[in-house]
Write a protein that holds these residues in place. Structure first.
Motif, mmCIF file in Angstrom:
data_model
loop_
_atom_site.group_PDB
_atom_site.id
_atom_site.type_symbol
_atom_site.label_atom_id
_atom_site.label_comp_id
_atom_site.label_asym_id
_atom_site.label_seq_id
_atom_site.Cartn_x
_atom_site.Cartn_y
_atom_site.Cartn_z
ATOM 1 N N GLU A 91 0.857 -1.236 -0.074
ATOM 2 C CA GLU A 91 -0.101 -0.116 -0.111
ATOM 3 C C GLU A 91 0.767 1.243 -0.035
ATOM 4 O O GLU A 91 0.360 2.308 -0.293
ATOM 5 C CB GLU A 91 -0.818 0.058 1.155
ATOM 6 C CG GLU A 91 -2.189 -0.846 0.942
ATOM 7 C CD GLU A 91 -3.189 -0.969 2.108
ATOM 8 O OE1 GLU A 91 -3.195 0.085 2.798
ATOM 9 O OE2 GLU A 91 -3.871 -1.922 2.342
ATOM 10 N N PHE A 92 2.031 1.121 0.432
ATOM 11 C CA PHE A 92 3.003 2.532 0.413
ATOM 12 C C PHE A 92 3.017 2.752 -1.194
ATOM 13 O O PHE A 92 2.973 4.215 -1.333
ATOM 14 C CB PHE A 92 4.314 2.073 0.724
ATOM 15 C CG PHE A 92 4.493 1.923 2.399
ATOM 16 C CD1 PHE A 92 4.044 2.835 3.398
ATOM 17 C CD2 PHE A 92 4.975 0.609 3.033
ATOM 18 C CE1 PHE A 92 3.882 2.785 4.686
ATOM 19 C CE2 PHE A 92 4.840 0.330 4.389
ATOM 20 C CZ PHE A 92 4.272 1.506 5.061
ATOM 21 N N ALA A 93 3.344 1.981 -2.121
ATOM 22 C CA ALA A 93 3.492 2.461 -3.373
ATOM 23 C C ALA A 93 2.191 2.967 -3.986
ATOM 24 O O ALA A 93 1.917 3.851 -4.867
ATOM 25 C CB ALA A 93 3.869 1.310 -4.242
ATOM 26 N N LEU A 94 0.927 2.332 -3.423
ATOM 27 C CA LEU A 94 -0.336 2.757 -3.857
ATOM 28 C C LEU A 94 -0.663 4.461 -3.408
ATOM 29 O O LEU A 94 -1.267 4.991 -4.009
ATOM 30 C CB LEU A 94 -1.479 1.855 -3.224
ATOM 31 C CG LEU A 94 -2.896 1.888 -3.863
ATOM 32 C CD1 LEU A 94 -3.007 1.883 -5.306
ATOM 33 C CD2 LEU A 94 -3.778 0.927 -3.185
ATOM 34 N N ASN A 95 -0.307 4.451 -2.231
ATOM 35 C CA ASN A 95 -0.410 5.898 -1.769
ATOM 36 C C ASN A 95 0.513 6.833 -2.517
ATOM 37 O O ASN A 95 -0.098 7.990 -2.806
ATOM 38 C CB ASN A 95 0.131 5.989 -0.381
ATOM 39 C CG ASN A 95 -0.798 4.975 0.808
ATOM 40 O OD1 ASN A 95 -1.846 4.690 0.449
ATOM 41 N ND2 ASN A 95 -0.171 4.702 1.861
ATOM 42 N N LYS A 96 1.701 6.592 -3.008
ATOM 43 C CA LYS A 96 2.526 7.324 -3.785
ATOM 44 C C LYS A 96 1.833 7.541 -4.947
ATOM 45 O O LYS A 96 1.786 8.609 -5.588
ATOM 46 C CB LYS A 96 3.990 6.624 -3.944
ATOM 47 C CG LYS A 96 4.834 7.297 -4.795
ATOM 48 C CD LYS A 96 6.288 6.685 -4.793
ATOM 49 C CE LYS A 96 7.183 6.898 -5.759
ATOM 50 N NZ LYS A 96 6.761 6.243 -7.249
ATOM 51 N N LYS A 97 1.199 6.563 -5.645
ATOM 52 C CA LYS A 97 0.528 6.880 -6.839
ATOM 53 C C LYS A 97 -0.783 7.573 -6.917
ATOM 54 O O LYS A 97 -0.873 8.682 -7.788
ATOM 55 C CB LYS A 97 0.117 5.352 -7.481
ATOM 56 C CG LYS A 97 -0.496 5.243 -9.064
ATOM 57 C CD LYS A 97 -0.834 3.825 -8.932
ATOM 58 C CE LYS A 97 -1.669 3.976 -10.356
ATOM 59 N NZ LYS A 97 -2.581 2.701 -10.518
ATOM 60 N N CYS A 98 -1.372 7.457 -5.946
ATOM 61 C CA CYS A 98 -2.728 8.467 -5.778
ATOM 62 C C CYS A 98 -2.109 9.878 -5.631
ATOM 63 O O CYS A 98 -2.840 10.751 -5.988
ATOM 64 C CB CYS A 98 -3.494 7.836 -4.466
ATOM 65 S SG CYS A 98 -4.207 6.551 -4.759
ATOM 66 N N PHE A 99 -1.024 10.032 -4.713
ATOM 67 C CA PHE A 99 -0.549 11.308 -4.659
ATOM 68 C C PHE A 99 -0.123 12.026 -6.001
ATOM 69 O O PHE A 99 -0.215 13.363 -6.187
ATOM 70 C CB PHE A 99 0.571 11.307 -3.591
ATOM 71 C CG PHE A 99 1.110 12.806 -3.258
ATOM 72 C CD1 PHE A 99 0.503 13.631 -2.457
ATOM 73 C CD2 PHE A 99 2.417 13.197 -4.043
ATOM 74 C CE1 PHE A 99 1.129 14.955 -2.378
ATOM 75 C CE2 PHE A 99 2.958 14.316 -3.943
ATOM 76 C CZ PHE A 99 2.462 15.245 -3.189
ATOM 77 N N GLU A 100 0.763 11.263 -6.461
ATOM 78 C CA GLU A 100 1.177 11.664 -7.732
ATOM 79 C C GLU A 100 0.276 12.137 -8.857
ATOM 80 O O GLU A 100 0.485 13.032 -9.531
ATOM 81 C CB GLU A 100 2.413 10.706 -8.408
ATOM 82 C CG GLU A 100 3.673 10.830 -7.420
ATOM 83 C CD GLU A 100 4.952 9.884 -7.909
ATOM 84 O OE1 GLU A 100 4.378 9.149 -8.835
ATOM 85 O OE2 GLU A 100 5.808 9.893 -7.219
ATOM 86 N N GLU A 101 -0.829 11.445 -8.871
ATOM 87 C CA GLU A 101 -1.696 11.568 -9.948
ATOM 88 C C GLU A 101 -2.435 12.868 -9.720
ATOM 89 O O GLU A 101 -2.768 13.806 -10.412
ATOM 90 C CB GLU A 101 -2.756 10.405 -9.959
ATOM 91 C CG GLU A 101 -2.586 9.158 -10.638
ATOM 92 C CD GLU A 101 -3.586 7.980 -10.386
ATOM 93 O OE1 GLU A 101 -4.692 8.635 -9.809
ATOM 94 O OE2 GLU A 101 -3.339 7.023 -10.752
ATOM 95 N N GLU A 102 -2.628 13.167 -8.194
ATOM 96 C CA GLU A 102 -3.335 14.460 -7.987
ATOM 97 C C GLU A 102 -2.316 15.618 -8.009
ATOM 98 O O GLU A 102 -2.751 16.726 -8.819
ATOM 99 C CB GLU A 102 -3.704 14.406 -6.372
ATOM 100 C CG GLU A 102 -4.783 13.696 -5.940
ATOM 101 C CD GLU A 102 -6.346 14.446 -6.585
ATOM 102 O OE1 GLU A 102 -6.251 15.614 -6.297
ATOM 103 O OE2 GLU A 102 -7.197 13.657 -6.638
ATOM 104 N N PHE A 103 -0.988 15.413 -7.799
ATOM 105 C CA PHE A 103 -0.023 16.317 -7.950
ATOM 106 C C PHE A 103 0.388 16.979 -9.427
ATOM 107 O O PHE A 103 0.240 18.225 -9.628
ATOM 108 C CB PHE A 103 1.135 15.920 -7.402
ATOM 109 C CG PHE A 103 2.306 16.734 -7.009
ATOM 110 C CD1 PHE A 103 2.100 18.090 -6.038
ATOM 111 C CD2 PHE A 103 3.682 16.762 -7.537
ATOM 112 C CE1 PHE A 103 3.159 18.808 -5.798
ATOM 113 C CE2 PHE A 103 4.565 17.766 -7.343
ATOM 114 C CZ PHE A 103 4.325 18.585 -6.417
ATOM 115 N N ARG A 104 0.355 15.818 -10.115
ATOM 116 C CA ARG A 104 0.831 16.129 -11.705
ATOM 117 C C ARG A 104 -0.495 16.903 -12.399
ATOM 118 O O ARG A 104 -0.184 17.567 -13.138
ATOM 119 C CB ARG A 104 0.923 14.712 -12.401
ATOM 120 C CG ARG A 104 2.257 14.044 -11.718
ATOM 121 C CD ARG A 104 3.597 14.664 -12.262
ATOM 122 N NE ARG A 104 4.652 13.900 -11.581
ATOM 123 C CZ ARG A 104 5.137 14.386 -10.655
ATOM 124 N NH1 ARG A 104 4.793 15.135 -9.914
ATOM 125 N NH2 ARG A 104 6.148 13.657 -10.155
ATOM 126 N N ALA A 105 -1.806 16.603 -11.955
ATOM 127 C CA ALA A 105 -2.816 17.408 -12.401
ATOM 128 C C ALA A 105 -2.824 18.804 -12.149
ATOM 129 O O ALA A 105 -3.357 19.378 -12.828
ATOM 130 C CB ALA A 105 -4.107 16.366 -11.983
#
Length: 836
Positions: A91-105
């Motif tokens: 889940e650590f990698a999943l949290n990172k992915k969710c953040f980066e999607e929001e951040f890049r957008a």
């Protein structure tokens, strides 16, 4: 719930004895052993030989003191890592992915660590706004992005120190924009989510997936509370203000008109009642513990509150700081090993044989060891648990038994005395009264009740004794509080209104008061389920909901990893519950003695005493040296470094630590709770005797740690006089250790039992009297709706009474004519009598 059937692999990792050192039926040295010697051999199943013990050249069993420093919590990194199960790793990698999607957008392609403070704040507020969407999946993604921020945006960091720095920065930022209040609202929604509860109840086996939403929210809240309560001298001044404001808010009834701790207690009882088996209980308990610790304060704050309260009440200062005294103590030596015992017995037999030949030698021998019994067996410990108790290091009169024979010297040169006792002695007012009463009836034949000043007619030595007792008299805060409560009960009108300080402890007590018995039962139920001595039963509560993966392991390595994870999970739960109970007992006792007694009594009624004894009735050395952790999988190490390949050998080896910090911490906490429940309570002390706690507690003395030994010795001291002369005779080394390490009550006859308390063990009468006092206190202070009608103001003015409007019920108005006929017209009235 059929959770037990899903974990067949757990058996292999349950606490087992350390590797065998002795050959079967032998003593490890090839020596033949008879039955008597076998009885003295350590029991392997209880772990008499530990991994830490080594033998020196003289054959003596030596091991260093455990380098353990008792504190409110473990190191920050350890407390963070214990929040996450190893099965949550992906889940650590999943949290990172969710953040980066929001951040890049919404933000540029820069790293989070490269942005300025204004950009950080803008993105944090954007995430907070996105939390308010109705779509559950979208909300979970945003929550995961916030969790990644709380975890220190680790993908942009190269070391654990850097991760911790950004965690602290991000968490203060999140708190400043109001994230915590939003999380509490979401948590409330999840608690009341009846669809999730009913779905979980119907499932035959619950896994990690059932608690995803709750786990993400609790993870963020725990990271915030745990990080903010850590002191850091480098904090900005505005952060310190934010911290103090957060502490006040957390302990105030701002969330649903109750402190956050009361809401978490509600989750614990809902879980235990079976209505919400998917609640991640470990995370709830950890957040509950840290919330109580942060809002009420730890051991140092408790000490300063105690000092301040004593000053306010005009009491003399404390004789010493107990935690500092304990830290300066040394542990007593563990029992000698089997071969040492056999060798020692042979030496003893040779010495006795020589002593019969020459009278001079016998005299010297007796002078050297006045505690020596005629029969060599009497100085051994009783065989109820085949262990020789502890051997205090500095007690000169008993050390020579396991030492080589000393070089002959005159007796005066050989005798040395302990440097002094570690504690100032204490005497209660009641002890002085009892001493004077017995002295008066003995020498003069009259008594004066509670008069402790009149010494007319008593011999000079009695005067000196009373003077000494009064010098060491100790008045506790509890005695003052009990006296004041008696005054309030005697004079409810003239006593005036009691001024209750609305501190965090008082607010918490008022919050949990209506359901306190259910909360205590729930915590003890979970403690029982997490104890390593508990057998898996089909009807017991399933505390593994937030550790079991959706798909059970298929390889031996996965099974071993899950086995470690499950045992670690249980250990963390025990740690959290023991800390919660101890903190609450200590804070309530300082705030008001009857708040403490109310909680303590419900713990006793819920069988807390036998439960703690059951916990200690295991291989305690094995529990304390357990290796249920995989350090490379701990957060934040696992998110910064490349994960090495795990093998069955590396999992079996565990870490290189001398002991497991959390397990030793849990054991000391449970012993302290047991001390608090039984202190000055005759009926509860007798429960220790009835449940045969002495051999269980004696086995715990094998742990070479001064603080743990002290609390074990305290528990043995209170019951010594009830264990009989033979037990005392067989356990002289334990008696010596009690004398050396435990505080003395000057006229307490604990060691001999001559003045044996002959009162019958009337558990019910003692507890009922205490309960009546508690109920009177609770109804006087907290039950405003049922105040005594005799003390309510009365209106005696005829005009105002008749002028009051009285609302009559509808049925009375409809049947008014019938009432007149029946109650007025049909009844004869003698007007002459009425006028007279």
């Amino acid at each position: 719930m059929e959770s037990d059937s899903r974990v067949p692999i757990l058996v292999s990792r349950e606490y087992t004895a350390p590797p065998k050192i002795m050959d079967v039926g032998g003593n490890g040295s090839g020596l033949p052993v008879n039955n008597k010697q076998r009885a003295m051999l350590p029991n392997k199943s209880r772990g008499e030989f530990t991994r830490n013990q080594r033998k020196d050249s003289e054959g003596q069993s030596e091991s260093p003191d455990l380098e353990f420093e008792y504190s409110d919590t473990d190191k920050w990194a350890a407390e963070l890592s214990e929040l996450y199960s190893y099965t949550e790793g992906p889940e650590f990698a999943l949290n990172k992915k969710c953040f980066e999607e929001e951040f890049r957008a919404h933000v540029s392609d820069k790293k989070w660590t490269e942005l300025d403070e204004a950009q950080h704040r803008a993105h944090a507020m954007r995430l907070l706004d996105s939390l308010e969407v109705t779509a559950r999946e979208k909300r979970l993604k945003v929550a995961r992005a916030i969790l990644y921020m709380a975890q220190g945006t680790f993908a942009d960091c190269s070391s654990e120190v850097e991760v911790q720095h950004w965690m602290r920065y991000n968490i203060f930022l999140l708190l400043d924009v109001g994230t915590f209040s939003a999380l509490v609202e979401l948590l409330n929604m999840e608690i009341d989510n009846s669809a999730a509860c009913s779905s979980a109840v119907r499932k035959p086996a619950i896994s990690l997936a059932d608690s995803t939403d709750l786990r993400v929210l609790l993870n963020i809240m725990y990271m915030m509370v745990e990080t903010i309560q850590q002191d850091d001298p480098a904090d900005k001044p505005e952060w310190k203000i934010i911290k103090e404001t957060f502490r006040t808010e957390l302990g105030s009834p701002l969330f649903n008109n109750e402190p956050i701790s009361v809401m978490l207690f509600g989750m614990v009882t809902k879980f235990c009642s079976g209505h919400a088996p998917h609640f991640p209980m470990k995370k709830v308990l950890l957040l509950l513990w840290k919330s109580i610790l942060f809002t009420l304060g730890g051991f140092e704050q408790l000490q300063s509150i105690k000092v301040h309260k004593r000053e306010e009440l005009g009491l003399p200062p404390l004789p010493e700081d107990s935690i500092r005294v304990i830290r300066s103590m040394r542990a007593a030596s563990p029992p000698a090993s089997a071969s040492d015992l056999i060798e020692q017995q042979q030496k003893r037999a040779r010495r006795e044989h020589k002593a019969l030949i020459k009278q001079d030698n016998l005299d010297a021998f007796n002078e050297k060891d006045p505690y020596k019994a005629d029969d060599s067996r009497e100085d051994e410990d009783d065989n109820d648990d085949n262990d020789n108790s502890i051997e205090p290091e500095t007690f000169p009169l008993e050390r020579d038994e396991v030492m080589p024979p000393p070089i002959p010297h005159p007796p005066s040169e050989r005798v040395s005395f302990p440097k002094g006792l570690p504690w100032a002695p204490k005497v209660r007012e009641k002890d002085i009264e009892n001493f004077l009463e017995s002295s008066r009836s003995k020498f003069i034949g009259y008594t004066l009740g509670s008069d402790t000043d009149t010494v007319v007619g008593l011999p000079r030595p009695i005067h000196e004794s009373i003077k000494t007792l009064k010098q060491h008299k100790y008045i506790s805060i509890a005695e003052i509080q009990i006296g004041r409560e008696e005054e309030f009960q005697k004079t409810p009108l003239s006593g005036g209104e009691e001024e209750v300080e609305m501190c965090a402890t008082e607010l918490l007590f008022q919050g949990i008061l209506p359901s306190l018995p259910q909360y205590m039962i729930a915590l003890l139920k979970i403690l029982l389920a997490a104890a390593p001595t508990s057998k898996a039963k089909t009807d017991s509560i399933n505390i593994l909901a937030d550790v079991l993966p959706e798909e059970m392991p298929t390889t031996v390595l996965q099974s071993m990893k899950l086995g470690v994870d499950v045992n670690r999970h249980k250990e963390i739960i025990v740690k959290a519950i023991s800390a919660i109970l101890l903190l609450l007992l200590k804070h309530f006792k300082l705030n008001h003695i009857y708040q403490f007694e109310y909680m303590a009594q419900h713990l006793v009624f819920a069988n807390c005493i036998p439960l703690i004894l059951k916990f200690f009735n295991q291989n305690i050395m094995s529990y304390i040296t357990a290796k249920n952790s995989i350090s490379v999988l701990d957060f934040p190490y696992c998110v910064v470094h490349e994960l090495p390949e795990l093998t069955a050998e590396s999992l079996e080896a565990g870490d290189n630590n001398q002991f497991c910090w959390r397990n030793l911490f849990s054991c000391i906490n449970l012993l302290r709770i047991l001390n608090k429940l039984t202190k000055w309570k005759h009926s509860r002390t007798m429960m220790l005797v009835v449940f045969k706690s002495a051999p269980i507690l004696k086995r715990a003395l094998k742990v070479k740690q001064a603080m743990m030994q002290l609390y074990v010795l305290k528990l043995l001291k209170v019951q010594t006089k009830y264990l009989g002369r033979q037990w005392r005779k067989s356990n002289m080394k334990t008696m010596s250790a009690i004398y050396q390490k435990v505080r003395h009550r000057l006229n307490d006859d604990w060691a001999y039992g001559n003045d044996l308390d002959a009162r019958p063990w009337d558990f019910q009468a003692e507890e009922c009297a205490l309960r009546a006092n508690i109920e009177r206190f609770n109804s006087r202070r907290y039950d405003k709706s049922h105040s005594n009608p005799d003390f309510l103001p009365v209106d005696n003015c005829l005009q105002s009474v008749l002028g009051q409007r009285v609302d009559l019920p509808e049925d009375f108005q409809m049947n008014y004519d019938l009432w007149l006929e029946r109650e007025v017209f049909s009844k004869p009235i003698s007007w002459e009598e009425l006028l007279q």
